[in-house]
Design a protein around this motif. Sequence first.
Motif, mmCIF file in Angstrom:
data_model
loop_
_atom_site.group_PDB
_atom_site.id
_atom_site.type_symbol
_atom_site.label_atom_id
_atom_site.label_comp_id
_atom_site.label_asym_id
_atom_site.label_seq_id
_atom_site.Cartn_x
_atom_site.Cartn_y
_atom_site.Cartn_z
ATOM 1 N N ALA A 186 -91.091 -76.991 7.186
ATOM 2 C CA ALA A 186 -89.756 -77.565 7.365
ATOM 3 C C ALA A 186 -89.516 -77.924 8.826
ATOM 4 C CB ALA A 186 -88.698 -76.582 6.881
ATOM 5 N N GLU A 187 -89.988 -77.089 9.742
ATOM 6 C CA GLU A 187 -89.811 -77.373 11.172
ATOM 7 C C GLU A 187 -90.606 -78.607 11.583
ATOM 8 O OE1 GLU A 187 -90.450 -75.097 15.460
ATOM 9 O OE2 GLU A 187 -90.260 -73.925 13.609
ATOM 10 N N LEU A 188 -91.826 -78.728 11.070
ATOM 11 C CA LEU A 188 -92.663 -79.881 11.416
ATOM 12 C C LEU A 188 -92.080 -81.179 10.862
ATOM 13 C CD1 LEU A 188 -96.224 -78.356 10.805
ATOM 14 C CD2 LEU A 188 -95.012 -78.615 12.982
ATOM 15 N N LEU A 189 -91.469 -81.096 9.687
ATOM 16 C CA LEU A 189 -90.884 -82.289 9.071
ATOM 17 C C LEU A 189 -89.610 -82.744 9.774
ATOM 18 C CD1 LEU A 189 -91.470 -81.498 5.295
ATOM 19 C CD2 LEU A 189 -92.490 -83.392 6.597
ATOM 20 N N ASN A 190 -89.108 -81.957 10.713
ATOM 21 C CA ASN A 190 -87.931 -82.349 11.504
ATOM 22 C C ASN A 190 -88.283 -83.292 12.644
ATOM 23 O OD1 ASN A 190 -85.770 -81.142 10.168
ATOM 24 N ND2 ASN A 190 -86.143 -79.157 11.145
ATOM 25 N N HIS A 191 -89.567 -83.609 12.799
ATOM 26 C CA HIS A 191 -89.971 -84.534 13.862
ATOM 27 C C HIS A 191 -89.204 -85.841 13.701
ATOM 28 C CE1 HIS A 191 -92.396 -87.126 16.398
ATOM 29 N NE2 HIS A 191 -93.044 -86.065 16.858
ATOM 30 N N PRO A 192 -88.658 -86.387 14.779
ATOM 31 C CA PRO A 192 -87.805 -87.580 14.662
ATOM 32 C C PRO A 192 -88.509 -88.813 14.109
ATOM 33 C CG PRO A 192 -88.243 -87.039 16.977
ATOM 34 C CD PRO A 192 -88.696 -85.874 16.170
ATOM 35 N N TYR A 193 -89.839 -88.886 14.185
ATOM 36 C CA TYR A 193 -90.526 -90.074 13.689
ATOM 37 C C TYR A 193 -90.231 -90.325 12.212
ATOM 38 C CZ TYR A 193 -93.965 -93.540 12.402
ATOM 39 O OH TYR A 193 -94.546 -94.685 11.916
ATOM 40 N N TYR A 194 -90.168 -89.243 11.428
ATOM 41 C CA TYR A 194 -90.043 -89.408 9.980
ATOM 42 C C TYR A 194 -88.718 -90.055 9.591
ATOM 43 C CZ TYR A 194 -93.969 -86.208 10.215
ATOM 44 O OH TYR A 194 -95.169 -85.620 10.525
ATOM 45 N N ALA A 195 -87.688 -89.865 10.397
ATOM 46 C CA ALA A 195 -86.374 -90.411 10.069
ATOM 47 C C ALA A 195 -86.209 -91.859 10.519
ATOM 48 C CB ALA A 195 -85.280 -89.549 10.703
ATOM 49 N N LEU A 196 -87.116 -92.366 11.360
ATOM 50 C CA LEU A 196 -87.020 -93.748 11.822
ATOM 51 C C LEU A 196 -87.182 -94.707 10.656
ATOM 52 C CD1 LEU A 196 -89.189 -93.715 15.086
ATOM 53 C CD2 LEU A 196 -86.693 -93.834 14.939
ATOM 54 N N ALA A 197 -86.353 -95.734 10.610
ATOM 55 C CA ALA A 197 -86.475 -96.737 9.558
ATOM 56 C C ALA A 197 -87.586 -97.725 9.908
ATOM 57 C CB ALA A 197 -85.154 -97.477 9.393
ATOM 58 N N PRO A 198 -88.309 -98.235 8.925
ATOM 59 C CA PRO A 198 -89.311 -99.273 9.187
ATOM 60 C C PRO A 198 -88.643 -100.553 9.695
ATOM 61 C CG PRO A 198 -89.571 -98.304 6.990
ATOM 62 C CD PRO A 198 -88.250 -97.844 7.509
ATOM 63 N N PRO A 199 -89.386 -101.403 10.442
ATOM 64 C CA PRO A 199 -90.805 -101.274 10.747
ATOM 65 C C PRO A 199 -91.069 -100.215 11.810
ATOM 66 C CG PRO A 199 -89.890 -103.229 11.804
ATOM 67 C CD PRO A 199 -88.807 -102.676 10.939
ATOM 68 N N LYS A 200 -92.149 -99.487 11.626
ATOM 69 C CA LYS A 200 -92.522 -98.464 12.601
ATOM 70 C C LYS A 200 -94.018 -98.206 12.486
ATOM 71 C CE LYS A 200 -91.299 -94.558 9.542
ATOM 72 N NZ LYS A 200 -90.611 -93.252 9.493
ATOM 73 N N SER A 201 -94.604 -97.793 13.606
ATOM 74 C CA SER A 201 -96.032 -97.484 13.638
ATOM 75 C C SER A 201 -96.259 -96.401 14.674
ATOM 76 C CB SER A 201 -96.858 -98.731 13.961
ATOM 77 O OG SER A 201 -96.438 -99.306 15.193
ATOM 78 N N THR A 202 -97.357 -95.684 14.523
ATOM 79 C CA THR A 202 -97.632 -94.562 15.423
ATOM 80 C C THR A 202 -99.134 -94.350 15.523
ATOM 81 O OG1 THR A 202 -97.030 -92.273 15.932
ATOM 82 C CG2 THR A 202 -97.471 -92.780 13.616
ATOM 83 N N GLY A 203 -99.536 -93.315 16.280
ATOM 84 C CA GLY A 203 -100.958 -93.045 16.482
ATOM 85 C C GLY A 203 -101.170 -91.726 17.197
#
Length: 394
Positions: A246-263
């Motif tokens: 649950a703590e890891l899923l709080n990372h802000p990236y997951y809540a960003l709306a598309p389009p989005k990309s990461t690495g």
Amino acid sequence: MRVTWSSERPYRIGVGLMSGTSLDGIDAAVVQLTGSGAKTEVRLLHHATRPYPEELREQLKQLCTPGAADVAALAGMNVYLGRLFGDSALSAVKAAGLTADEIDFISSHGQTVWHMPEPAGKYQPGATLQIGDLSVIAKHTGLPVVGDFRPADLAAGGQGAPLVPYGDLILFGDPLRGRLLQNIGGIGNCTAIPAGAEAGDLLAFDTGPGNMIIDQVVHSLTGGRLAYDEGGEWAAQGTTDEALLAELLNHPYYALAPPKSTGRELFGAAYASQVLDLAAERAIPAADTVATVTALTASSIAEACRRFVMPRFPVDEVIVSGGGAHNRTLMRQLAELLPEQEVRTAGELGMPDDAKEAVIFALLGHAFLEGNPNNIPAATGASRPTIMGKLALP
């Protein structure tokens, strides 16, 4: 502009080369391509993977780590990988029972060492860097090489990623079934294709870490003895720590709306080290830690599907490709989290799980040579369709 070639055949034969953020090796797909644009027909003639040796993998990780890379190492690796990509292409051509004279082109993704789609300062606009020099590949193989696709989409206001939706639509679009194409490489990226979709109907984005955190955690916990959790067997021996998940899923990236990309800039070795520190503080056993980061990948994919895709259109099937398709624990978790969807692998539909992205880069190169736009603005956020790629001649 359409680039002509001397062959009188009604098709091209190209070699697609792909090496992803998992840094596990080079996939080479020898592909026959007939037609043009959305009506391109694809026949896979051969696929092979050349694993990266452990020493090379660690060198590449250094190049992807902020503050750890140097310019000389980057320049040298650019040339070294060009030769390695060229060797991989020629080896795959030979294994397909063909000669280089029968190949029309090579199309290379290269190896991403930095992906920064958003500006980071006055002298740091959005940028991306893939190495494996195109001219080195061309001179080494004696073949025309198309590559360096991502910068053109960035220049048109996009994120330069994801690029595979162009090929996903050609390979997997279905008139009756809504499909989510989920590639699980180092990073997870999805292409959502409504039933009967055209290019403008697609939704595509990076869901977050794929195998990247799992691999790094396994590598660290075994002192480098293991590079990954084969088949998800170690994760299967553990139990997910729900509080850590649950703590890891709080990372802000997951809540960003598309389009989005990461690495690796966001979910690389430094992030994996933070996860391991949290697990150590809570005395979480090794097997439970591996189970938890495996659940992080499955949960972030399922949540992205529920949050961003399903409100727009029904999803009948989730089709998984990439190395994650071989992780039985990850596939089981994903099926449990998406009970109303049929979770399948690309291999079940006739496309080898590890070959799909290399095949798609052959498609992207073919589109470049045909003079056809090969980005999907609905996926990358670009202001317009554009022809991505550069050409190096032998």
